[in-house]
Write an enzyme that holds these catalytic residues in place. Structure first.
Site, PDB file in Angstrom:
ATOM      1  N   ASP A 250       0.044  12.132 -11.075  1.00  0.00           N
ATOM      2  CA  ASP A 250      -0.647  11.467 -11.729  1.00  0.00           C
ATOM      3  C   ASP A 250      -0.420  10.639 -13.027  1.00  0.00           C
ATOM      4  OD1 ASP A 250      -2.311  10.031  -9.752  1.00  0.00           O
ATOM      5  OD2 ASP A 250      -3.918  11.390 -10.012  1.00  0.00           O
TER       6      ASP A 250
ATOM      7  N   HIS B 235       1.327   5.146 -13.708  1.00  0.00           N
ATOM      8  CA  HIS B 235       0.672   5.450 -12.761  1.00  0.00           C
ATOM      9  C   HIS B 235       1.237   6.346 -11.340  1.00  0.00           C
ATOM     10  CE1 HIS B 235      -3.059   5.665 -10.265  1.00  0.00           C
ATOM     11  NE2 HIS B 235      -3.080   7.011 -10.804  1.00  0.00           N
TER      12      HIS B 235
ATOM     13  N   LYS C 197      -1.540   9.948  -3.145  1.00  0.00           N
ATOM     14  CA  LYS C 197      -0.344  10.910  -3.679  1.00  0.00           C
ATOM     15  C   LYS C 197      -0.397  11.678  -4.203  1.00  0.00           C
ATOM     16  CE  LYS C 197      -0.568   8.260  -7.339  1.00  0.00           C
ATOM     17  NZ  LYS C 197      -2.134   7.220  -7.364  1.00  0.00           N
TER      18      LYS C 197
ATOM     19  N   ARG D  37      11.250  -2.531   9.376  1.00  0.00           N
ATOM     20  CA  ARG D  37      11.510  -2.097  10.738  1.00  0.00           C
ATOM     21  C   ARG D  37      11.872  -1.469  11.274  1.00  0.00           C
ATOM     22  NH1 ARG D  37       7.012  -2.645  13.874  1.00  0.00           N
ATOM     23  NH2 ARG D  37       7.155  -1.375  15.787  1.00  0.00           N
TER      24      ARG D  37
END
Lengths: 87, 314
Positions: free
Chosen positions: B182, B143, B164, B248
């Protein structure tokens, strides 16, 4: 986790509108929902995913849900399918 | 791995035409192909049957056929008898060579399919291995949405509703290409290659909440789609979680496992005002840069460490 099996009997299979009915209901629940046909898994909250399963009359489906509201959602989808999407 | 019969192989060979024609042994078409390898039966024809890999596809090229032709009638019959005493999987004659009727009689009797191909031997074997590898490959349906971004296959994953498809739409708008929305069918072609494609049914379609299902190929044209793409990076889109630590620095590379293969993954927190498509584009470019051996985070780190030793120590 709840898992139930159902055989689709509607002649037209699960095309766009029935798929939408499943997805629309699924979106109301916080739980994850998966439709499984022939070992291929689809997200029950995605129209494309459900349509991609190519569910036809006679297809055996496993409905699996995990999380809050899972039993209710699985039962509702099974009822939808068994009543030929006329609820 | 699914069972693959000779018949399925012939019928499902897909885009590449091996230019094959059945000559004999139709009764053996439902034999199972167990290995993706071929065998040249030269040694067996010369009488050496030790280690004879009869359960592979037997390729008779010009060498084998020339050898068979120069044998005396009697010697040839002896070879055929021994050859066909094994449960040979199937025989293929390249260069359109048609074996003698004795050979075909044996094949019919023993239900061993015999084909001829117009292809040359080397070409046939190369194509055969290519096709069989793909047929034998493991497959899984995910998916997710797959987009080709600057030539990098980016798999967008995340819970439904996280955006998405919207991200894919924006990427298409910016000139990138949609592979699947999808539902992505992923095949492990090789120990290091994951190929993603759309299901045949959903091909080129995208669902956008509020719009419904749209046909990307019709709206944006042929340049906006592609049929399959190697998956090189995974991005996980998720709701911004203030309690969670996001990367980060980019010094550590996280992995996402698909069919036992590791793919680099980045987690992108979604929050109003964050331009996700630009972040995805940059991630794709950064991945390309890493492949050429340039790791920005590591290099900056090295520079700072060097500076600390030389300047900072003073």
């Amino acid at each position: 986790m709840v898992e139930k099996e159902v055989v689709v009997n509607s002649d037209a299979g699960i095309h766009a509108r029935p798929a939408m009915m499943i997805v629309r209901e699924a979106m109301k629940y916080p739980c994850d929902i998966t439709l499984i046909k022939d070992n291929v898994e689809a997200d029950g909250k995605s129209i494309m995913s459900v349509l991609g399963l190519a569910i036809i009359s006679g297809s055996r489906l496993v409905i699996r849900a995990d999380g809050e509201g899972a039993p209710e959602l699985v039962d509702y989808i099974i009822k939808l399918i068994e009543n030929d999407f006329r609820i | 791995m699914a069972n693959l019969t000779v018949r399925q192989f012939i019928e499902g060979k897909g885009r590449i035409d091996l230019q094959m024609r059945l000559l004999a042994g139709e009764g053996g078409l439902d034999k199972e192909i167990k290995y993706g390898e071929t065998n040249r039966p030269g040694l067996a024809l010369a009488g050496f049957f030790d280690h004879f890999a009869f359960d592979r596809i037997q390729i008779f090229g010009q060498g084998e056929t020339a050898f068979m032709e120069q044998l005396t009638e009697e010697a040839r019959l002896r070879v055929y008898e021994e050859f066909f005493s094994y449960d040979v999987l199937c025989c293929i004659f390249t260069h359109e060579y048609i074996p003698d009727s004795r050979f075909l009689d044996f094949a019919d009797k023993r239900n061993i399919p015999v084909f001829l191909s117009k292809r040359t031997t080397t070409r046939f074997i190369t194509l055969f291995v290519h096709i069989i590898d793909e047929m034998f490959s493991e497959s899984v349906t995910l998916h997710a949405t797959l987009v080709d971004v600057f030539g990098v296959g980016v798999l967008l994953t995340g819970k439904s509703g996280v955006g998405k498809s919207e991200t894919a739409l924006e990427l298409i708008e910016r000139g990138h290409r949609l592979v699947a929305d999808d539902m992505v069918v992923v095949k492990k072609i090789d120990e290091s290659l994951l190929m993603g494609a759309s299901s045949e049914l959903l091909k080129h379609h995208l669902e956008i909440r509020g719009l419904g299902i749209i046909n990307v190929k019709e709206i944006f044209g042929i340049r906006s789609i592609r049929n399959r793409k190697r998956i090189e990076i995974v991005t996980v889109l998720e709701e911004w979680d203030s309690a969670k630590e996001y990367d980060r620095l980019g010094l550590d590379e996280d992995k996402y496992t698909i069919l036992d293969l590791d793919v680099p993954v980045i987690t992108i927190p979604v929050r109003p005002g964050r331009n996700i498509p630009v972040i995805v584009e940059t991630a794709a470019l950064n991945q390309r840069l890493k492949k050429t051996g340039i790791n920005a985070a590591r290099e900056l780190d090295e520079r700072i460490k060097k500076w600390i030793i030389s300047e900072g120590g003073k």
